[in-house]
Design a protein around this motif. Structure first.
Motif, PDB file in Angstrom:
ATOM      1  N   ALA A  85     -60.855  70.793 -18.464  1.00  0.00           N
ATOM      2  CA  ALA A  85     -61.688  71.284 -19.554  1.00  0.00           C
ATOM      3  C   ALA A  85     -60.972  71.142 -20.887  1.00  0.00           C
ATOM      4  O   ALA A  85     -59.741  71.257 -20.969  1.00  0.00           O
ATOM      5  CB  ALA A  85     -62.046  72.753 -19.315  1.00  0.00           C
ATOM      6  N   ALA A  86     -61.744  70.923 -21.936  1.00  0.00           N
ATOM      7  CA  ALA A  86     -61.159  70.758 -23.272  1.00  0.00           C
ATOM      8  C   ALA A  86     -60.472  72.032 -23.746  1.00  0.00           C
ATOM      9  O   ALA A  86     -59.542  71.970 -24.563  1.00  0.00           O
ATOM     10  CB  ALA A  86     -62.259  70.364 -24.266  1.00  0.00           C
ATOM     11  N   TYR A  87     -60.899  73.195 -23.240  1.00  0.00           N
ATOM     12  CA  TYR A  87     -60.302  74.456 -23.681  1.00  0.00           C
ATOM     13  C   TYR A  87     -58.999  74.782 -22.948  1.00  0.00           C
ATOM     14  O   TYR A  87     -58.339  75.759 -23.256  1.00  0.00           O
ATOM     15  CB  TYR A  87     -61.295  75.613 -23.502  1.00  0.00           C
ATOM     16  CG  TYR A  87     -61.959  75.681 -22.145  1.00  0.00           C
ATOM     17  CD1 TYR A  87     -61.256  76.078 -21.002  1.00  0.00           C
ATOM     18  CD2 TYR A  87     -63.304  75.345 -21.995  1.00  0.00           C
ATOM     19  CE1 TYR A  87     -61.870  76.126 -19.771  1.00  0.00           C
ATOM     20  CE2 TYR A  87     -63.931  75.400 -20.755  1.00  0.00           C
ATOM     21  CZ  TYR A  87     -63.206  75.799 -19.639  1.00  0.00           C
ATOM     22  OH  TYR A  87     -63.805  75.838 -18.417  1.00  0.00           O
ATOM     23  N   ALA A 145     -54.106  83.136  -9.223  1.00  0.00           N
ATOM     24  CA  ALA A 145     -54.204  82.493 -10.533  1.00  0.00           C
ATOM     25  C   ALA A 145     -54.468  81.000 -10.388  1.00  0.00           C
ATOM     26  O   ALA A 145     -55.276  80.422 -11.139  1.00  0.00           O
ATOM     27  CB  ALA A 145     -52.921  82.742 -11.332  1.00  0.00           C
ATOM     28  N   ARG A 146     -53.808  80.352  -9.455  1.00  0.00           N
ATOM     29  CA  ARG A 146     -54.044  78.919  -9.261  1.00  0.00           C
ATOM     30  C   ARG A 146     -55.477  78.667  -8.795  1.00  0.00           C
ATOM     31  O   ARG A 146     -56.110  77.694  -9.214  1.00  0.00           O
ATOM     32  CB  ARG A 146     -53.057  78.340  -8.244  1.00  0.00           C
ATOM     33  CG  ARG A 146     -51.674  78.094  -8.782  1.00  0.00           C
ATOM     34  CD  ARG A 146     -50.892  77.125  -7.891  1.00  0.00           C
ATOM     35  NE  ARG A 146     -51.330  75.763  -8.103  1.00  0.00           N
ATOM     36  CZ  ARG A 146     -50.588  74.801  -8.652  1.00  0.00           C
ATOM     37  NH1 ARG A 146     -49.369  75.072  -9.086  1.00  0.00           N
ATOM     38  NH2 ARG A 146     -51.055  73.597  -8.799  1.00  0.00           N
ATOM     39  N   ALA A 147     -55.983  79.531  -7.929  1.00  0.00           N
ATOM     40  CA  ALA A 147     -57.360  79.359  -7.461  1.00  0.00           C
ATOM     41  C   ALA A 147     -58.338  79.454  -8.628  1.00  0.00           C
ATOM     42  O   ALA A 147     -59.272  78.648  -8.745  1.00  0.00           O
ATOM     43  CB  ALA A 147     -57.682  80.415  -6.402  1.00  0.00           C
ATOM     44  N   GLN A 166     -60.711  76.310 -10.410  1.00  0.00           N
ATOM     45  CA  GLN A 166     -62.161  76.395 -10.554  1.00  0.00           C
ATOM     46  C   GLN A 166     -62.603  76.306 -12.017  1.00  0.00           C
ATOM     47  O   GLN A 166     -63.700  75.821 -12.309  1.00  0.00           O
ATOM     48  CB  GLN A 166     -62.666  77.702  -9.953  1.00  0.00           C
ATOM     49  CG  GLN A 166     -62.557  77.763  -8.441  1.00  0.00           C
ATOM     50  CD  GLN A 166     -63.435  76.738  -7.753  1.00  0.00           C
ATOM     51  OE1 GLN A 166     -64.627  76.648  -8.020  1.00  0.00           O
ATOM     52  NE2 GLN A 166     -62.845  75.932  -6.880  1.00  0.00           N
ATOM     53  N   LEU A 167     -61.747  76.759 -12.935  1.00  0.00           N
ATOM     54  CA  LEU A 167     -62.127  76.809 -14.352  1.00  0.00           C
ATOM     55  C   LEU A 167     -61.631  75.600 -15.145  1.00  0.00           C
ATOM     56  O   LEU A 167     -61.887  75.497 -16.340  1.00  0.00           O
ATOM     57  CB  LEU A 167     -61.605  78.106 -14.980  1.00  0.00           C
ATOM     58  CG  LEU A 167     -62.254  79.376 -14.411  1.00  0.00           C
ATOM     59  CD1 LEU A 167     -61.489  80.619 -14.855  1.00  0.00           C
ATOM     60  CD2 LEU A 167     -63.721  79.476 -14.835  1.00  0.00           C
ATOM     61  N   GLU A 223     -67.955  85.780 -14.669  1.00  0.00           N
ATOM     62  CA  GLU A 223     -67.943  86.342 -16.018  1.00  0.00           C
ATOM     63  C   GLU A 223     -67.206  85.427 -16.992  1.00  0.00           C
ATOM     64  O   GLU A 223     -67.625  85.270 -18.152  1.00  0.00           O
ATOM     65  CB  GLU A 223     -67.294  87.730 -16.002  1.00  0.00           C
ATOM     66  CG  GLU A 223     -67.143  88.384 -17.358  1.00  0.00           C
ATOM     67  CD  GLU A 223     -68.464  88.639 -18.085  1.00  0.00           C
ATOM     68  OE1 GLU A 223     -68.412  88.988 -19.292  1.00  0.00           O
ATOM     69  OE2 GLU A 223     -69.548  88.499 -17.468  1.00  0.00           O
ATOM     70  N   THR A 224     -66.115  84.810 -16.545  1.00  0.00           N
ATOM     71  CA  THR A 224     -65.365  83.911 -17.431  1.00  0.00           C
ATOM     72  C   THR A 224     -66.208  82.694 -17.789  1.00  0.00           C
ATOM     73  O   THR A 224     -66.230  82.259 -18.949  1.00  0.00           O
ATOM     74  CB  THR A 224     -64.041  83.493 -16.771  1.00  0.00           C
ATOM     75  OG1 THR A 224     -63.286  84.671 -16.458  1.00  0.00           O
ATOM     76  CG2 THR A 224     -63.230  82.604 -17.699  1.00  0.00           C
ATOM     77  N   ARG A 225     -66.931  82.146 -16.823  1.00  0.00           N
ATOM     78  CA  ARG A 225     -67.818  81.020 -17.121  1.00  0.00           C
ATOM     79  C   ARG A 225     -68.915  81.437 -18.101  1.00  0.00           C
ATOM     80  O   ARG A 225     -69.284  80.674 -18.995  1.00  0.00           O
ATOM     81  CB  ARG A 225     -68.422  80.489 -15.833  1.00  0.00           C
ATOM     82  CG  ARG A 225     -67.445  79.650 -15.010  1.00  0.00           C
ATOM     83  CD  ARG A 225     -68.013  79.270 -13.668  1.00  0.00           C
ATOM     84  NE  ARG A 225     -67.124  78.353 -12.950  1.00  0.00           N
ATOM     85  CZ  ARG A 225     -67.054  78.264 -11.636  1.00  0.00           C
ATOM     86  NH1 ARG A 225     -67.830  79.036 -10.883  1.00  0.00           N
ATOM     87  NH2 ARG A 225     -66.226  77.418 -11.057  1.00  0.00           N
ATOM     88  N   ARG A 226     -69.429  82.657 -17.937  1.00  0.00           N
ATOM     89  CA  ARG A 226     -70.457  83.136 -18.865  1.00  0.00           C
ATOM     90  C   ARG A 226     -69.900  83.234 -20.285  1.00  0.00           C
ATOM     91  O   ARG A 226     -70.530  82.795 -21.255  1.00  0.00           O
ATOM     92  CB  ARG A 226     -70.980  84.503 -18.413  1.00  0.00           C
ATOM     93  CG  ARG A 226     -72.162  85.019 -19.231  1.00  0.00           C
ATOM     94  CD  ARG A 226     -72.423  86.487 -18.996  1.00  0.00           C
ATOM     95  NE  ARG A 226     -71.358  87.318 -19.541  1.00  0.00           N
ATOM     96  CZ  ARG A 226     -71.205  87.595 -20.836  1.00  0.00           C
ATOM     97  NH1 ARG A 226     -72.029  87.084 -21.743  1.00  0.00           N
ATOM     98  NH2 ARG A 226     -70.215  88.376 -21.236  1.00  0.00           N
ATOM     99  N   ARG A 227     -68.697  83.795 -20.424  1.00  0.00           N
ATOM    100  CA  ARG A 227     -68.085  83.934 -21.749  1.00  0.00           C
ATOM    101  C   ARG A 227     -67.749  82.575 -22.352  1.00  0.00           C
ATOM    102  O   ARG A 227     -67.915  82.353 -23.562  1.00  0.00           O
ATOM    103  CB  ARG A 227     -66.814  84.785 -21.655  1.00  0.00           C
ATOM    104  CG  ARG A 227     -67.065  86.235 -21.255  1.00  0.00           C
ATOM    105  CD  ARG A 227     -65.759  87.020 -21.199  1.00  0.00           C
ATOM    106  NE  ARG A 227     -65.940  88.343 -20.602  1.00  0.00           N
ATOM    107  CZ  ARG A 227     -64.964  89.230 -20.451  1.00  0.00           C
ATOM    108  NH1 ARG A 227     -63.724  88.924 -20.837  1.00  0.00           N
ATOM    109  NH2 ARG A 227     -65.208  90.409 -19.894  1.00  0.00           N
ATOM    110  N   LEU A 228     -67.282  81.658 -21.511  1.00  0.00           N
ATOM    111  CA  LEU A 228     -66.978  80.316 -22.011  1.00  0.00           C
ATOM    112  C   LEU A 228     -68.246  79.626 -22.500  1.00  0.00           C
ATOM    113  O   LEU A 228     -68.241  78.945 -23.534  1.00  0.00           O
ATOM    114  CB  LEU A 228     -66.304  79.481 -20.925  1.00  0.00           C
ATOM    115  CG  LEU A 228     -64.855  79.829 -20.598  1.00  0.00           C
ATOM    116  CD1 LEU A 228     -64.418  79.174 -19.289  1.00  0.00           C
ATOM    117  CD2 LEU A 228     -63.923  79.390 -21.742  1.00  0.00           C
ATOM    118  N   ALA A 229     -69.341  79.780 -21.755  1.00  0.00           N
ATOM    119  CA  ALA A 229     -70.603  79.156 -22.156  1.00  0.00           C
ATOM    120  C   ALA A 229     -71.096  79.723 -23.483  1.00  0.00           C
ATOM    121  O   ALA A 229     -71.671  79.004 -24.311  1.00  0.00           O
ATOM    122  CB  ALA A 229     -71.649  79.359 -21.062  1.00  0.00           C
TER     123      ALA A 229
END
Length: 401
Positions: free
Chosen positions: A10-12, A80-82, A86-87, A279-285
């Motif tokens: 991901a770019a982030y 953390a690696r898992a 995924q992210l 939740e992290t995917r929601r915040r990233l979106a």
């Protein structure tokens, strides 16, 4: 995307090819990325090895199956690696930060930290994140060209800021630093290698921080069950745990208590990992950060739990606080442990010749420098060594059982 498959980069996420580098320039490795090198240096450090005999909750000799700081750090790294996979962020940097997050902890867990903080009340207090920075920038002596491990900027930033910015935009101290201000060691290092203390850390660091929460919640439950401080049925006081216990009973009727507890812990970890990912995917979106710098400029953490999952997390912590951390057996042992740390500190201040030769205090050192060096020595101790050292210097040493 199938579960278990790595997300595209991901770019982030931080890019090791575009790392901000190290305080002391080094030629690149022929075989490892900068962040993989960071991770390997943490693993090979003396401070990391000492985590084997540092308490998580129970002191080292209570049983081979209880967590230590080392096993806890390995479990945090696995979670953390898992999440990083995924992210779509850098797994090596995330792992390095997960493995390094406890390097600054003294012996006897939070009891040792409370004791050292009280001992250093007139000298700026004790903070385990600041101590971890001291370890990786000063106290490790493994390389001929520099003190410390010379980790990348991104690793150092994550060690210091994984819980959030240390300063508000106004410059006032943030987090729990209101009493003593941002620790002097962080401030002095920041002056020569700007860690941008008023911004958030990378997503990799935020993932390491939330993974720490997931690991110690679940694994303190596991250790509490093993120690007999509570039973699986007692955990029905936590609504999330009650639902999981009912599901286990439906799927595995008659399951023995040991496997029942282990399954509960496994399901708790899985539930929290999935909640963090969602939740992290929601915040990233919502935030659409296009770079690691954009992550750092956010007004809040991008890795975390939503309201319902955060409430469950708070309920787990409240249960553990009452049933484990304040259990009379644990409280007595930790009280004795605090006394040991304070007595060692006072003894070394009054009789500096009792320190090992390699830790001798310079004659011209001021009170602040002397107190901090004594704290460095004590913070590096394992539980076992602290007890041995106390036994050497005092007529009576508590039996922490």
């Amino acid at each position: 995307m199938s579960v278990g498959m790595a997300a595209p980069r991901a770019a982030y996420g931080c890019d090791s090819d575009n790392s901000r580098g190290r305080l002391h320039p080094e030629p690149p490795s022929r075989t490892r990325s900068p962040f993989r090198r960071d991770c390997d240096r943490v693993i090979h450090s003396t401070a990391f090895r000492r985590l084997k005999h540092k308490t998580q909750v129970f002191v080292f000799h209570e049983g081979d199956h209880f967590r230590t700081r080392l096993t806890h750090s390995l479990e945090v790294a696995q979670i953390a690696r898992a999440l990083a996979r995924q992210l779509g962020v850098d797994e090596d940097l995330t792992e390095a930060l997960a493995l390094a997050h406890d390097l600054g902890h003294p012996p006897f867990g939070h009891a040792g930290e409370r004791a050292l903080d009280a001992c250093l009340d007139d000298f700026g207090g004790f903070d385990h994140n600041a101590q971890a920075l001291r370890v990786v920038t000063q106290l490790e002596h493994r390389y001929p060209d520099f003190d410390g491990l010379n980790l990348s900027w991104e690793a150092l930033e994550g060690i210091v800021k994984h819980n959030g910015p240390l300063r508000r935009p106004s410059g006032a101290p943030a987090l729990h630093y209101g009493k003593h201000g941002v620790p002097a060691d962080i401030v002095s290092y920041d002056a020569v290698h700007d860690l941008e203390l008023s911004t958030f850390a990378s997503l990799e660091a935020q993932i390491a921080a939330v993974s720490d929460d997931i690991a110690y919640n679940a694994h303190d439950i596991d250790d509490g069950l093993r120690a007999g401080l509570f039973e699986v049925e007692d955990l029905r006081a936590i609504p999330l745990a009650a639902a999981i216990i009912d599901d286990i009973a439906a799927r595995y009727p008659g399951l023995d208590p040991v496997r029942r507890g282990a399954e509960l812990v496994r399901e708790l970890i899985s539930h929290q990992i999935e909640a963090v990912m969602a939740e992290t995917r929601r915040r990233l979106a919502a935030a659409t950060p296009a770079s690691p710098e954009a992550v750092r400029r956010q007004q809040g953490s991008l890795a975390g739990l939503d309201g319902e999952a955060a409430q469950a997390d708070a309920q787990i912590k409240a249960f553990l606080f009452q049933r484990m951390y304040r259990h009379p057996r644990v409280a007595r042992i930790m009280g004795d442990a605090e006394d040991i740390v304070c007595e060692l500190f006072d003894r070394y201040r009054r009789s500096p010749d009792d320190l090992p030769a390699e830790w001798s205090l310079p004659e011209r050192a001021g009170d602040d420098e002397r107190a901090r060096k004594i704290a460095d020595f004590i913070a590096g101790m394992t539980d076992r060594y602290a007890l041995i050292e106390h036994g050497r210097l005092f007529d009576s040493t508590p039996d922490l059982r």
